[in-house]
Write a protein that holds these residues in place. Structure first.
Motif, short mmCIF file in Angstrom:
data_model
loop_
_atom_site.label_atom_id
_atom_site.label_comp_id
_atom_site.label_asym_id
_atom_site.label_seq_id
_atom_site.Cartn_x
_atom_site.Cartn_y
_atom_site.Cartn_z
N GLY A 73 -91.64 -50.34 -61.39
CA GLY A 73 -90.67 -50.95 -62.30
C GLY A 73 -89.30 -51.13 -61.67
O GLY A 73 -88.64 -52.14 -61.87
N LEU A 74 -88.85 -50.14 -60.91
CA LEU A 74 -87.55 -50.26 -60.23
C LEU A 74 -87.59 -51.38 -59.20
O LEU A 74 -86.63 -52.14 -59.05
N ALA A 75 -88.70 -51.48 -58.49
CA ALA A 75 -88.83 -52.52 -57.47
C ALA A 75 -88.87 -53.91 -58.12
O ALA A 75 -88.17 -54.83 -57.69
N ALA A 76 -89.69 -54.07 -59.15
CA ALA A 76 -89.86 -55.39 -59.78
C ALA A 76 -88.61 -55.83 -60.53
O ALA A 76 -88.22 -57.00 -60.45
N ARG A 77 -87.98 -54.93 -61.26
CA ARG A 77 -86.84 -55.31 -62.10
C ARG A 77 -85.50 -55.33 -61.37
O ARG A 77 -84.61 -56.10 -61.71
N HIS A 78 -85.35 -54.43 -60.37
CA HIS A 78 -84.03 -54.26 -59.75
C HIS A 78 -84.02 -54.43 -58.24
O HIS A 78 -82.94 -54.41 -57.63
N GLY A 79 -85.18 -54.54 -57.61
CA GLY A 79 -85.23 -54.62 -56.15
C GLY A 79 -84.92 -53.30 -55.48
O GLY A 79 -84.54 -53.26 -54.31
N VAL A 80 -85.11 -52.19 -56.21
CA VAL A 80 -84.80 -50.86 -55.68
C VAL A 80 -86.11 -50.19 -55.28
O VAL A 80 -87.07 -50.15 -56.04
N THR A 81 -86.13 -49.65 -54.06
CA THR A 81 -87.35 -49.04 -53.53
C THR A 81 -87.01 -47.82 -52.70
O THR A 81 -85.84 -47.57 -52.39
N VAL A 82 -88.03 -47.07 -52.33
CA VAL A 82 -87.88 -45.94 -51.41
C VAL A 82 -87.88 -46.53 -50.00
O VAL A 82 -88.81 -47.24 -49.63
N LEU A 83 -86.85 -46.25 -49.23
CA LEU A 83 -86.67 -46.91 -47.94
C LEU A 83 -87.76 -46.55 -46.94
O LEU A 83 -88.29 -47.43 -46.28
N ASN A 84 -88.10 -45.31 -46.81
CA ASN A 84 -89.11 -44.89 -45.82
C ASN A 84 -90.44 -44.64 -46.52
O ASN A 84 -90.99 -43.56 -46.46
N THR A 85 -90.94 -45.65 -47.19
CA THR A 85 -92.11 -45.45 -48.02
C THR A 85 -93.42 -45.57 -47.27
O THR A 85 -93.56 -46.46 -46.45
N PRO A 86 -94.39 -44.71 -47.47
CA PRO A 86 -94.16 -43.48 -48.22
C PRO A 86 -93.47 -42.45 -47.35
O PRO A 86 -93.81 -42.29 -46.18
N GLY A 87 -92.51 -41.78 -47.92
CA GLY A 87 -91.88 -40.67 -47.22
C GLY A 87 -92.82 -39.49 -47.26
O GLY A 87 -93.49 -39.25 -48.26
N THR A 88 -92.92 -38.76 -46.17
CA THR A 88 -93.83 -37.62 -46.10
C THR A 88 -93.07 -36.31 -46.22
O THR A 88 -92.08 -36.09 -45.53
N ILE A 89 -93.57 -35.45 -47.10
CA ILE A 89 -93.08 -34.07 -47.18
C ILE A 89 -94.20 -33.20 -46.64
O ILE A 89 -95.31 -33.19 -47.17
N ASP A 90 -93.94 -32.50 -45.55
CA ASP A 90 -94.93 -31.62 -44.94
C ASP A 90 -95.10 -30.35 -45.77
O ASP A 90 -94.15 -29.89 -46.43
#
Length: 155
Positions: A73-90
């Motif tokens: 929804g953030l991507a479609a409505r506002h163009g907002v995304t997670v920059l390093n997608t997918p970000g990895t948490i070890d």
């Protein structure tokens, strides 16, 4: 610790926020919330990025990773995304979970306290033994990549 258990510690700046939660019975990701100050939301200008805290430290089960993914929804409505997608948490990381949000939209985007900013998907990880080889087995695809299979499906 069970593979179905995610231990979470709330940091002081996230103490009043709900824990990550699935928003439906079949949801793949837990929603992550912004732990920015209530009186100081973060505004991300178009073309810019910001590191947003969640106020959480997590202990992932051994043999898993946390994948930080955008919310559609953030991507479609506002163009907002997670920059390093997918970000990895070890699984052995014990610092605060933070999300790099990027604004590819046309307008500034405000991240308020408690905003749902990303999803956290817990996924299994396979460790392999790396072995040097002189050759690799042949495949029909070979070295083709970056669009080599075409733009459209089979007709």
């Amino acid at each position: 610790m069970s593979i179905r258990e995610l231990r979470v510690v709330r940091l002081p700046h996230g103490a009043d926020l709900p824990l990550p939660a699935y928003q439906s019975d079949a949801a793949a990701g837990l929603d992550l919330l912004a732990a920015v100050p209530a009186d100081a939301p973060v505004t991300i200008a178009p073309g810019r990025r910001a590191l947003i805290p969640t106020g959480l430290v997590i202990a992932l089960p051994p043999g898993t990773e946390g994948q930080v993914r955008p919310r559609s929804g953030l991507a479609a409505r506002h163009g907002v995304t997670v920059l390093n997608t997918p970000g990895t948490i070890d699984a052995d990381y014990r610092g605060e979970v933070q999300v790099i949000l990027a604004n590819f939209g046309d307008a500034p985007f405000e991240v308020a306290r408690g905003s749902r900013i990303a999803q956290l998907v817990i996924a299994p990880v396979l460790h392999v033994d790396v072995r040097l080889s002189e050759t690799l087995d042949e495949t029909a695809r070979g070295a083709g990549g970056f669009g080599s299979t075409g733009l459209h499906g089979a007709r």
